[in-house]
Write a protein that holds these residues in place. Structure first.
Motif, PDB file in Angstrom:
ATOM      1  N   PRO A 121       0.808  -1.230   0.000  1.00  0.00           N
ATOM      2  CA  PRO A 121       0.000   0.000   0.000  1.00  0.00           C
ATOM      3  C   PRO A 121       0.838   1.276   0.000  1.00  0.00           C
ATOM      4  O   PRO A 121       0.494   2.246  -0.679  1.00  0.00           O
ATOM      5  N   ALA A 122       1.945   1.272   0.735  1.00  0.00           N
ATOM      6  CA  ALA A 122       2.796   2.463   0.777  1.00  0.00           C
ATOM      7  C   ALA A 122       3.407   2.756  -0.596  1.00  0.00           C
ATOM      8  O   ALA A 122       3.497   3.902  -1.022  1.00  0.00           O
ATOM      9  N   ARG A 123       3.826   1.686  -1.314  1.00  0.00           N
ATOM     10  CA  ARG A 123       4.399   1.855  -2.650  1.00  0.00           C
ATOM     11  C   ARG A 123       3.337   2.379  -3.607  1.00  0.00           C
ATOM     12  O   ARG A 123       3.612   3.255  -4.441  1.00  0.00           O
ATOM     13  N   ASP A 124       2.137   1.835  -3.509  1.00  0.00           N
ATOM     14  CA  ASP A 124       1.043   2.294  -4.358  1.00  0.00           C
ATOM     15  C   ASP A 124       0.783   3.784  -4.145  1.00  0.00           C
ATOM     16  O   ASP A 124       0.559   4.536  -5.096  1.00  0.00           O
ATOM     17  N   SER A 125       0.799   4.204  -2.890  1.00  0.00           N
ATOM     18  CA  SER A 125       0.536   5.608  -2.573  1.00  0.00           C
ATOM     19  C   SER A 125       1.619   6.507  -3.172  1.00  0.00           C
ATOM     20  O   SER A 125       1.319   7.565  -3.733  1.00  0.00           O
ATOM     21  N   LEU A 126       2.868   6.075  -3.094  1.00  0.00           N
ATOM     22  CA  LEU A 126       3.965   6.847  -3.666  1.00  0.00           C
ATOM     23  C   LEU A 126       3.833   6.950  -5.181  1.00  0.00           C
ATOM     24  O   LEU A 126       4.118   7.994  -5.776  1.00  0.00           O
ATOM     25  N   ARG A 127       3.400   5.851  -5.803  1.00  0.00           N
ATOM     26  CA  ARG A 127       3.237   5.870  -7.256  1.00  0.00           C
ATOM     27  C   ARG A 127       2.082   6.761  -7.683  1.00  0.00           C
ATOM     28  O   ARG A 127       2.155   7.436  -8.717  1.00  0.00           O
ATOM     29  N   LEU A 128       1.027   6.794  -6.907  1.00  0.00           N
ATOM     30  CA  LEU A 128      -0.091   7.685  -7.220  1.00  0.00           C
ATOM     31  C   LEU A 128       0.341   9.142  -7.052  1.00  0.00           C
ATOM     32  O   LEU A 128      -0.079  10.009  -7.841  1.00  0.00           O
ATOM     33  N   ASP A 129       1.166   9.406  -6.057  1.00  0.00           N
ATOM     34  CA  ASP A 129       1.705  10.767  -5.897  1.00  0.00           C
ATOM     35  C   ASP A 129       2.589  11.139  -7.083  1.00  0.00           C
ATOM     36  O   ASP A 129       2.536  12.277  -7.579  1.00  0.00           O
ATOM     37  N   LEU A 130       3.387  10.191  -7.544  1.00  0.00           N
ATOM     38  CA  LEU A 130       4.257  10.444  -8.698  1.00  0.00           C
ATOM     39  C   LEU A 130       3.415  10.679  -9.953  1.00  0.00           C
ATOM     40  O   LEU A 130       3.758  11.524 -10.787  1.00  0.00           O
ATOM     41  N   LYS A 131       2.339   9.956 -10.080  1.00  0.00           N
ATOM     42  CA  LYS A 131       1.429  10.143 -11.216  1.00  0.00           C
ATOM     43  C   LYS A 131       0.895  11.573 -11.226  1.00  0.00           C
ATOM     44  O   LYS A 131       0.873  12.241 -12.273  1.00  0.00           O
ATOM     45  N   LYS A 132       0.464  12.072 -10.071  1.00  0.00           N
ATOM     46  CA  LYS A 132      -0.045  13.443  -9.983  1.00  0.00           C
ATOM     47  C   LYS A 132       1.040  14.452 -10.363  1.00  0.00           C
ATOM     48  O   LYS A 132       0.774  15.428 -11.075  1.00  0.00           O
ATOM     49  N   ALA A 133       2.240  14.205  -9.876  1.00  0.00           N
ATOM     50  CA  ALA A 133       3.352  15.104 -10.209  1.00  0.00           C
ATOM     51  C   ALA A 133       3.635  15.088 -11.706  1.00  0.00           C
ATOM     52  O   ALA A 133       3.892  16.134 -12.320  1.00  0.00           O
ATOM     53  N   PHE A 162      -1.686   3.590 -12.315  1.00  0.00           N
ATOM     54  CA  PHE A 162      -0.593   4.541 -12.088  1.00  0.00           C
ATOM     55  C   PHE A 162      -0.234   5.346 -13.338  1.00  0.00           C
ATOM     56  O   PHE A 162       0.474   6.346 -13.246  1.00  0.00           O
ATOM     57  N   TYR A 163      -0.719   4.921 -14.499  1.00  0.00           N
ATOM     58  CA  TYR A 163      -0.380   5.598 -15.749  1.00  0.00           C
ATOM     59  C   TYR A 163      -0.946   7.015 -15.754  1.00  0.00           C
ATOM     60  O   TYR A 163      -2.111   7.240 -15.430  1.00  0.00           O
ATOM     61  N   MET A 164      -0.124   7.985 -16.176  1.00  0.00           N
ATOM     62  CA  MET A 164      -0.518   9.394 -16.088  1.00  0.00           C
ATOM     63  C   MET A 164      -1.576   9.797 -17.106  1.00  0.00           C
ATOM     64  O   MET A 164      -2.216  10.844 -16.961  1.00  0.00           O
ATOM     65  N   GLY A 165      -1.730   9.025 -18.171  1.00  0.00           N
ATOM     66  CA  GLY A 165      -2.801   9.294 -19.125  1.00  0.00           C
ATOM     67  C   GLY A 165      -2.533  10.426 -20.099  1.00  0.00           C
ATOM     68  O   GLY A 165      -3.477  10.995 -20.669  1.00  0.00           O
TER      69      GLY A 165
END
Length: 203
Positions: free
Chosen positions: A41-53, A108-111
């Motif tokens: 879950p922690a890795r997923d959260s970091l990846r979602l943050d990276l996606k937003k960035a 996680f893909y930024m789209g």
């Protein structure tokens, strides 16, 4: 054009699918340091943050090469090693599906479809060069030294023969440059990677 593979004939229209499938297999089994798409879950959260960035950086930068480098800078503090860094970047910039099919790229893909803006002139061909460069960098860690550059060059010649065109010189160079970046990337030099990327790929 047709290629004989395992005593069967594969039409030129399917050469791309065959090649990308081979790359997906290499990437899946070749790098023991890479993480899975569904991590803790922690890795997923970091990846979602990276996606937003990444979304913010690619929508606010006219140069997609510079945006690429800035996403790498944003990803480095979130990764403990080079394998995790590459997996995070691949999932955000390319997605889970190497064939880039709609709806299959993962959460996680930024789209955002990238362009060749900001890349060196010799690397421009009007296609999404960020995704291409990311694939070359990532796959370089899964193959033998020189392997991805050679395979990428072969693929470009096959595509050219199929389409009756000249090989895409920009893409051939990008396979080579991306492979070099991937080969040189290590956990100990991750912080220097964005600078190397800019010097190698960006104008």
């Amino acid at each position: 054009m047709e290629m004989k593979v395992w005593n069967k004939q594969i039409s030129g229209a399917n050469c791309r699918l065959l090649w990308l499938g081979i790359l997906a297999i290499i990437a899946a089994v070749g790098d023991p340091t890479s993480a899975t798409a569904e991590g803790a879950p922690a890795r997923d959260s970091l990846r979602l943050d990276l996606k937003k960035a990444a979304v913010s950086l690619f929508t606010s930068n006219a140069s997609h090469c510079e945006a690429f480098a800035k996403v790498v800078e944003a990803a480095i503090p979130k990764a403990d090693d080079a394998g995790t860094l590459l997996e995070d970047l691949k999932l955000v910039l390319v997605g889970e599906d190497w064939l880039r099919r709609a709806g299959k790229r993962g959460k996680f893909y930024m789209g955002i479809k990238t362009t060749d803006s900001g890349f060196k002139e010799e690397l421009k061909d009007g296609s999404p060069q960020v995704e291409h460069a990311m694939a070359a960098i990532y796959l370089a860690k899964a193959d033998i030294p020189g392997g991805i550059g050679a395979k990428g060059t072969f693929f470009e010649f096959v595509e050219a023969a199929k389409n009756g065109t000249k090989p895409d010189a920009a893409d051939i160079r990008l396979w080579m440059y991306g492979e070099d970046l991937g080969d040189r990337l290590a956990t100990k030099n991750m912080k220097q990677f964005p600078t190397a990327l800019r010097k190698t790929l960006c104008e």
